[in-house]
Design an enzyme around this catalytic site. Structure first.
Site, mmCIF file in Angstrom:
data_model
loop_
_atom_site.group_PDB
_atom_site.id
_atom_site.type_symbol
_atom_site.label_atom_id
_atom_site.label_comp_id
_atom_site.label_asym_id
_atom_site.label_seq_id
_atom_site.Cartn_x
_atom_site.Cartn_y
_atom_site.Cartn_z
ATOM 1 N N ASP A 50 14.919 -2.613 23.893
ATOM 2 C CA ASP A 50 14.455 -1.398 23.198
ATOM 3 C C ASP A 50 14.675 -0.156 24.064
ATOM 4 O OD1 ASP A 50 12.693 -2.698 20.754
ATOM 5 O OD2 ASP A 50 12.606 -3.902 22.564
ATOM 6 N N ASP A 83 17.621 -3.737 19.871
ATOM 7 C CA ASP A 83 17.376 -2.317 19.648
ATOM 8 C C ASP A 83 18.050 -1.553 20.780
ATOM 9 O OD1 ASP A 83 16.153 -2.624 17.251
ATOM 10 O OD2 ASP A 83 14.178 -1.936 17.880
ATOM 11 N N ASN A 121 16.596 -4.684 14.931
ATOM 12 C CA ASN A 121 16.554 -4.126 13.580
ATOM 13 C C ASN A 121 17.111 -2.707 13.525
ATOM 14 O OD1 ASN A 121 13.873 -4.011 15.047
ATOM 15 N ND2 ASN A 121 13.494 -2.437 13.503
ATOM 16 N N HIS A 214 15.492 -10.760 19.263
ATOM 17 C CA HIS A 214 14.871 -9.433 19.307
ATOM 18 C C HIS A 214 13.410 -9.471 18.882
ATOM 19 C CE1 HIS A 214 14.198 -5.173 19.098
ATOM 20 N NE2 HIS A 214 13.878 -5.251 17.818
ATOM 21 N N HIS A 223 3.876 -4.585 16.259
ATOM 22 C CA HIS A 223 4.547 -5.372 15.224
ATOM 23 C C HIS A 223 3.846 -6.703 14.971
ATOM 24 C CE1 HIS A 223 7.848 -2.686 14.543
ATOM 25 N NE2 HIS A 223 8.241 -2.715 15.796
ATOM 26 N N HIS A 249 11.366 -5.818 20.627
ATOM 27 C CA HIS A 249 10.759 -5.356 19.371
ATOM 28 C C HIS A 249 9.443 -4.615 19.605
ATOM 29 C CE1 HIS A 249 10.769 -4.944 15.132
ATOM 30 N NE2 HIS A 249 9.812 -5.828 14.864
#
Length: 331
Positions: A50, A83, A121, A214, A223, A249
């Site tokens: 990320d 990400d 994502n 991920h 999340h 994530h």
């Protein structure tokens, strides 16, 4: 060596790249060999997720500390948990984000090693085929991103899994558009991924088995848990005696142990923007670390032991854990 495999992959990929968008892509797992080069046979790996924000949100600070730690441990390669480029992946192979968020940020000598990356994502909101393209490897030779694949390091095998297509809500939400090239029909794609992962794990003779995706399986972060992975992937990981599941994530550093198996759940999603204060209650017997800030993780693997260390944005160790297959130790 890994680079020879990448060169071969590039040649093959370029020969079919012109038609790949119109051809169904199966989930067969390609394997890359990346064997230890140290005299004692150990592997030292950096793990970050990320991150891609053109250096903002402390991305450059985390990269700087990664470089220092990478030099100290003589890192063999780097794992990215996805990400890779915010907010919406890459537009195409010429997107300036690739250079500005990757090449121009991770400049330390110790980080000029092979990077093995999965998609997140946010990457699926862009041009997926661009991020998977070997043209990016031509721009920066340390880059390799595929959907699902294996890195074989002898004593340990790393199984990288494309987890975004497992989540139902990405296929129904109206707020964002996702590039499902190569994924549809979805049911067939997911079935292939699960079958290939299960077969590869069953056939693996490595001492250690580590799975990277991920999305979280379990997480106390924003999340939270990913029910689709709990239902479909977790039973395979437990049955095949996987040692670690590593994800991004959630923008934090996290270690959750399992009371049902040896499987450990590790989150390294602190590469840039963090979610301060966003933590949910969790069983304290399972929660070994929750750090709602930026940072990264290291992984050391030998024939006898595997050890993990989490570093904050200042390069300070905030948590360590190790396992010898016979005993384990937490700090």
């Amino acid at each position: 060596m890994a680079m020879n495999n990448i060169i071969n992959y590039t040649i093959i990929f370029l020969s079919v790249y012109a038609v790949v968008a119109s051809v169904h892509v199966t989930a067969e797992l390609q394997q890359f060999d990346h064997f230890p080069t140290k005299a004692d046979g150990s592997l030292d790996i950096l793990v970050i997720g990320d991150w891609g924000r053109r250096g903002l949100y402390n991305q450059t600070h985390v990269a700087f500390r990664m470089g220092k730690v990478g030099e100290k441990i003589d890192a063999d390669f780097i794992i990215s948990t996805g990400d890779n480029f915010y907010e919406d992946g890459l537009a195409d192979e010429e997107d300036s984000q690739f250079m500005e968020s990757f090449t121009q940020v991770y400049t330390a000598t110790s980080l000029q090693k092979q990077w093995y990356s999965v998609l997140g994502n946010h990457d699926y909101r862009g041009n997926v085929l661009a991020q998977l393209s070997p043209i990016l490897t031509q721009k920066d030779s340390k880059w390799l991103c595929l959907r699902s694949f294996i890195v074989n390091s002898g004593i340990v095998e790393f199984f990288f899994i494309d987890t975004t297509p497992f989540q139902d809500h990405y296929f129904t939400e109206k707020k964002h558009d996702y590039d499902w090239s190569g994924v549809l029909p979805r049911e067939e794609y997911l079935s292939n991924v699960l079958k290939e992962v299960d077969t590869a794990l069953e056939e693996s003779s490595a001492t250690w088995k580590i799975v990277i995706g991920h999305h979280t399986i379990f997480s106390a972060g924003s999340h939270g848990n990913t029910q689709e992975l709990i239902d479909q992937l977790l039973p395979i990981l437990e049955a095949r005696e996987v040692d670690l599941y590593i994800n991004g994530h959630d923008h934090c550093l996290q270690h959750i142990s399992s009371e049902n198996s040896q499987l450990q759940f590790l989150t390294s999603g602190g590469g840039s923007k963090a979610w301060r204060g966003e933590v949910n209650q969790w069983n304290p017997n399972e929660m070994k670390l929750y750090y709602d800030g930026q940072g990264f993780m290291t992984l050391r693997v030998t024939e006898d032991e595997i050890s993990v260390a989490f570093y904050d944005v200042f390069g300070e160790i905030i948590h360590i854990w190790s396992n010898s297959k016979y005993t384990h130790m937490d700090s």
